[in-house]
Design a protein around this motif. Structure first.
Motif, PDB file in Angstrom:
ATOM      1  N   ALA B  40       0.839  -1.209   0.000  1.00 32.49           N
ATOM      2  CA  ALA B  40       0.000   0.000   0.000  1.00 32.49           C
ATOM      3  C   ALA B  40       0.868   1.250   0.000  1.00 32.49           C
ATOM      4  N   ARG B  41       1.880   1.202   0.845  1.00 30.06           N
ATOM      5  CA  ARG B  41       2.815   2.326   0.908  1.00 30.06           C
ATOM      6  C   ARG B  41       3.518   2.503  -0.443  1.00 30.06           C
ATOM      7  N   PHE B  42       3.895   1.382  -1.050  1.00 24.54           N
ATOM      8  CA  PHE B  42       4.557   1.415  -2.347  1.00 24.54           C
ATOM      9  C   PHE B  42       3.690   2.118  -3.390  1.00 24.54           C
ATOM     10  N   TYR B  43       2.396   1.780  -3.439  1.00 29.44           N
ATOM     11  CA  TYR B  43       1.538   2.372  -4.462  1.00 29.44           C
ATOM     12  C   TYR B  43       1.434   3.890  -4.297  1.00 29.44           C
ATOM     13  N   HIS B  44       1.401   4.329  -3.049  1.00 37.27           N
ATOM     14  CA  HIS B  44       1.330   5.781  -2.826  1.00 37.27           C
ATOM     15  C   HIS B  44       2.631   6.462  -3.252  1.00 37.27           C
ATOM     16  N   ALA B  45       3.749   5.839  -2.882  1.00 34.60           N
ATOM     17  CA  ALA B  45       5.043   6.405  -3.289  1.00 34.60           C
ATOM     18  C   ALA B  45       5.158   6.420  -4.804  1.00 34.60           C
ATOM     19  N   TRP B  46       4.670   5.368  -5.426  1.00 37.27           N
ATOM     20  CA  TRP B  46       4.742   5.242  -6.885  1.00 37.27           C
ATOM     21  C   TRP B  46       3.878   6.318  -7.551  1.00 37.27           C
ATOM     22  N   LEU B  47       2.659   6.492  -7.043  1.00 37.02           N
ATOM     23  CA  LEU B  47       1.767   7.503  -7.632  1.00 37.02           C
ATOM     24  C   LEU B  47       2.365   8.899  -7.489  1.00 37.02           C
ATOM     25  N   THR B  48       3.006   9.167  -6.335  1.00 36.47           N
ATOM     26  CA  THR B  48       3.638  10.470  -6.141  1.00 36.47           C
ATOM     27  C   THR B  48       4.715  10.709  -7.192  1.00 36.47           C
ATOM     28  N   ALA B  49       5.594   9.710  -7.355  1.00 41.46           N
ATOM     29  CA  ALA B  49       6.688   9.857  -8.319  1.00 41.46           C
ATOM     30  C   ALA B  49       6.151   9.928  -9.744  1.00 41.46           C
ATOM     31  N   PHE B  50       5.146   9.113 -10.027  1.00 45.03           N
ATOM     32  CA  PHE B  50       4.538   9.101 -11.356  1.00 45.03           C
ATOM     33  C   PHE B  50       3.922  10.473 -11.674  1.00 45.03           C
ATOM     34  N   ALA B  51       3.168  11.008 -10.725  1.00 40.76           N
ATOM     35  CA  ALA B  51       2.519  12.313 -10.954  1.00 40.76           C
ATOM     36  C   ALA B  51       3.567  13.397 -11.143  1.00 40.76           C
ATOM     37  N   PHE B  52       4.671  13.293 -10.380  1.00 44.10           N
ATOM     38  CA  PHE B  52       5.740  14.289 -10.506  1.00 44.10           C
ATOM     39  C   PHE B  52       6.330  14.268 -11.907  1.00 44.10           C
ATOM     40  N   TRP B  53       6.718  13.092 -12.391  1.00 48.28           N
ATOM     41  CA  TRP B  53       7.425  13.043 -13.679  1.00 48.28           C
ATOM     42  C   TRP B  53       6.490  13.290 -14.845  1.00 48.28           C
ATOM     43  N   ILE B  54       5.271  12.776 -14.786  1.00 44.51           N
ATOM     44  CA  ILE B  54       4.396  12.990 -15.945  1.00 44.51           C
ATOM     45  C   ILE B  54       3.999  14.457 -16.049  1.00 44.51           C
ATOM     46  N   SER B  55       3.929  15.147 -14.898  1.00 47.63           N
ATOM     47  CA  SER B  55       3.573  16.564 -14.969  1.00 47.63           C
ATOM     48  C   SER B  55       4.656  17.356 -15.701  1.00 47.63           C
ATOM     49  N   LEU B  56       5.909  16.874 -15.630  1.00 46.98           N
ATOM     50  CA  LEU B  56       6.990  17.556 -16.336  1.00 46.98           C
ATOM     51  C   LEU B  56       6.836  17.396 -17.848  1.00 46.98           C
ATOM     52  N   SER B  57       6.489  16.174 -18.288  1.00 51.04           N
ATOM     53  CA  SER B  57       6.263  15.958 -19.712  1.00 51.04           C
ATOM     54  C   SER B  57       5.062  16.760 -20.193  1.00 51.04           C
ATOM     55  N   LEU B  58       4.024  16.809 -19.361  1.00 51.64           N
ATOM     56  CA  LEU B  58       2.826  17.559 -19.745  1.00 51.64           C
ATOM     57  C   LEU B  58       3.129  19.057 -19.830  1.00 51.64           C
ATOM     58  N   GLY B  59       3.920  19.528 -18.874  1.00 53.81           N
ATOM     59  CA  GLY B  59       4.325  20.932 -18.916  1.00 53.81           C
ATOM     60  C   GLY B  59       5.136  21.232 -20.167  1.00 53.81           C
ATOM     61  N   ALA B  60       6.023  20.298 -20.544  1.00 58.73           N
ATOM     62  CA  ALA B  60       6.837  20.496 -21.748  1.00 58.73           C
ATOM     63  C   ALA B  60       5.963  20.456 -22.995  1.00 58.73           C
ATOM     64  N   LEU B  61       4.930  19.615 -22.980  1.00 55.28           N
ATOM     65  CA  LEU B  61       4.006  19.553 -24.123  1.00 55.28           C
ATOM     66  C   LEU B  61       3.297  20.900 -24.281  1.00 55.28           C
ATOM     67  N   PHE B  62       2.857  21.449 -23.160  1.00 55.03           N
ATOM     68  CA  PHE B  62       2.207  22.760 -23.209  1.00 55.03           C
ATOM     69  C   PHE B  62       3.183  23.833 -23.694  1.00 55.03           C
ATOM     70  N   PHE B  63       4.399  23.774 -23.177  1.00 46.92           N
ATOM     71  CA  PHE B  63       5.409  24.776 -23.542  1.00 46.92           C
ATOM     72  C   PHE B  63       5.699  24.736 -25.045  1.00 46.92           C
TER      73      PHE B  63
END
Lengths: 184, 396
Positions: B40-63
């Motif tokens: 359970a802890r793993f999934y939360h840590a994973w979602l945090t890291a996933f949301a962090f990195w994908i937001s960077l790609s999404l930001g770059a797509l917008f840019f």
């Protein structure tokens, strides 16, 4: 015969005309390097690199705007604190009198407003506006600067200004149609 | 690392791809071990890291799309960098798979018994059900991968030979792309992050996620350029003038993030409806209060006061420090969004090594994908007609 009153002519400085934007830019560099400080360049359009060529420092408008913004911030917060917590306290939605969360939009608005006013009037101040008269108006040629002419003007106020030496200096850097600005 | 200044191609690529890949694999292996320890802890840590990195790609797509839509000149030298940050999208789609497996731990609305006792959740089931959740995620990734491939494809075609049609295509793609980008990122944020508390809702939540991602993407581009500069790559192409402009965007998007974050908070604070305030209340108790204060001061107030000055934006050392700090704050922001609902939490924020290993694991692959694309071709769009203006760009 009516008596004519003779007023001594006042000297404001001089202007020199240059061929084009490139020549004006180089002229500005040379005037700067010669040590003149009270001079200006006049062209129909902005020229890249002119700030550096004239040796102009970074504009102070940003700081004036910043002071304005800080004032607006303080005023906005103070106004709302005074009206809703001191002078006329009313319970609204059971929230504390000093509910800073609710004060943010107005404080933000006044910060932006005073920052913008600071920018506009700060710009007026550093440009010395409004100014109803300037020595360059004595020249009949000068209005062409807003069409196709490029001028350098040096003011008499400049410590390095000397009628004959400045004139020969302007001539030496390629200035043409040099004109001494004189008038009543 | 060596750059051929004629073709803008790297004649020697350096060992970054390998290092990033090794770091990524080690991070992923360590994180898999963490799954066995506490899934359970793993999934939360994973979602945090996933949301962090994908937001960077999404930001770059917008840019990237913003660059095309505004016809920007100054940013042409960093356009290829921004486009290369779109390369990780397919890998991010793979990294989404663990979230599907962890749905039961992450999302309360997947629990049958919870729905049975809650008419509001039951009413939400046409949207919040597992099948539709996975289908929607597939649509988001399909859209993002399609958009990024299309934009990058036009950009690569430009290297072969420029034609005005290519610029027109990039622009028109960005026009409709911007619309579906706005819709997909909004619903992705609703699905992946907001639905962790299915009773809570905020219509601005998607914009909040987007604002942090965009700020971080600009930070990451700035950081990458500074990193290349230390290796004498593109150091004459990306000048102080470009850093000044990047700094202005960083400054502007700090305000944007703060503005959106506060807009969400103020309405909820004002209305004071229990089902809405619970979200903030949870983050204002125990040690979460310290994290919330860190968000306000460390992500907004202090960076705002530092980056407002022209001198900050033109000082490469200070700007570099600020963008690293802001990227860190963005990760804390994702942590702050994800972790309060973790069932193992006792109402306090706890740090665990797997939080870090998940970031390194996904991040290593992310950066490897970025660098593999970026280093393979010219580092700037060499045939773009706006490149000369961008190279000689000067701020007034």
């Amino acid at each position: 015969m009516a008596e004519t009153k003779v007023t001594p002519k006042l000297e404001y400085g001089m202007i020199a005309r240059f061929e084009g934007p490139k020549e004006l830019l180089h002229a500005a560099e040379k005037v700067r390097d010669e040590g003149y400080t009270k001079f200006d360049c006049h062209s129909p359009f902005p020229i890249h690199g002119m700030d550096d060529a004239m040796g102009l420092k970074q504009s102070k408008v940003g700081y004036i705007s910043g002071v304005g913004a800080a004032l607006g911030f303080a005023l906005g917060l103070w106004l709302q604190w005074w009206t809703s917590a001191v002078d006329y306290p009313l319970v609204i939605a059971g929230k504390p009198f000093f509910s800073y969360q609710a004060f943010v939009p107005v404080t933000f608005g006044l910060t932006v407003l005073f920052g913008a006013l600071g920018a506009v009037f700060g710009m007026f101040h550093v440009n010395r506006l409004p100014q109803y008269f300037h020595g360059v108006f004595h020249s009949d040629r000068f209005p062409k600067f807003s069409d196709d002419a490029f001028f350098v003007s040096i003011e008499k106020e400049d410590p390095k200004y000397d009628r004959s030496s400045t004139m020969s200096f302007l001539e030496s850097i390629g200035g043409a149609e040099i004109e001494v600005l004189e008038g009543e | 690392m060596k750059l051929d200044t004629e073709t803008f191609r790297l004649s020697e690529r350096g060992g970054f791809a390998k290092k990033a890949l090794i770091a990524g694999v080690i991070g992923l292996v360590v994180t898999v071990v963490a799954w066995f320890l506490d899934s359970a802890r793993f999934y939360h840590a994973w979602l945090t890291a996933f949301a962090f990195w994908i937001s960077l790609s999404l930001g770059a797509l917008f840019f990237t799309m913003l660059h095309h839509l505004t016809g920007a000149q100054w940013s042409t030298v960093i356009r290829r960098m921004s486009e290369s940050f779109l390369a990780p999208f397919p890998y991010m789609a793979i990294f989404f798979v663990p979230i599907i497996f962890g749905m039961h731990d992450l999302y309360h609305w997947t629990h049958e018994e919870a729905i049975a006792h809650n008419p509001i959740l039951e009413w939400k089931t046409p949207y919040l059900n597992q099948t539709f959740f996975v289908i929607r995620a597939a649509i988001y990734f399909a859209v993002w991968i399609f958009l990024s491939r299309r934009l990058y494809g036009f950009s690569k075609a430009q290297d072969e030979g420029h034609s005005p049609e290519l610029l027109a295509k990039m622009r028109s793609t960005s026009a409709w792309g911007m619309v579906i980008f706005a819709l997909t990122i909004t619903f992705a944020a609703f699905d992946w992050l907001m639905s962790m508390e299915p009773m809570w809702y905020s219509t601005i939540f998607g914009v909040y996620f987007f604002s942090g991602g965009l700020l971080s993407a600009v930070c990451l581009i700035t950081l990458t350029a500074l990193w290349l500069r230390r290796r004498q790559v593109l150091d004459t192409a990306i000048t102080r003038e470009h850093y000044h402009d990047l700094g202005k965007l960083v400054f502007g998007f700090i305000i944007f993030w703060g503005y959106i974050g506060f807009s969400q908070y103020m309405l909820i604070w004002y209305a004071n409806i229990p089902e809405e305030t619970s979200w903030y209340l949870m983050r204002w108790e125990g040690s979460w209060k310290a994290v919330s204060l860190l968000m306000i001061l460390g992500y907004f107030s202090i960076p705002f006061l530092i980056t407002i000055f022209r001198a900050t934006k033109r000082s490469l050392g200070l700007l570099g420090f600020m963008v690293v700090w802001l990227l860190l704050m963005h990760w804390v922001d994702m942590y702050w969004l994800v972790f309060p609902t973790w069932s193992g939490a006792d109402g306090n924020a706890h740090f665990h090594w797997m939080d870090l290993s998940a970031v390194v694991g996904i991040g290593g692959i992310f950066l490897w994908a970025f660098w593999s694309r970026y280093a393979a071709g010219p580092l700037v769009p060499v045939r773009d007609p706006k490149l000369p203006q961008s190279l000689s760009h000067v701020n007034f």
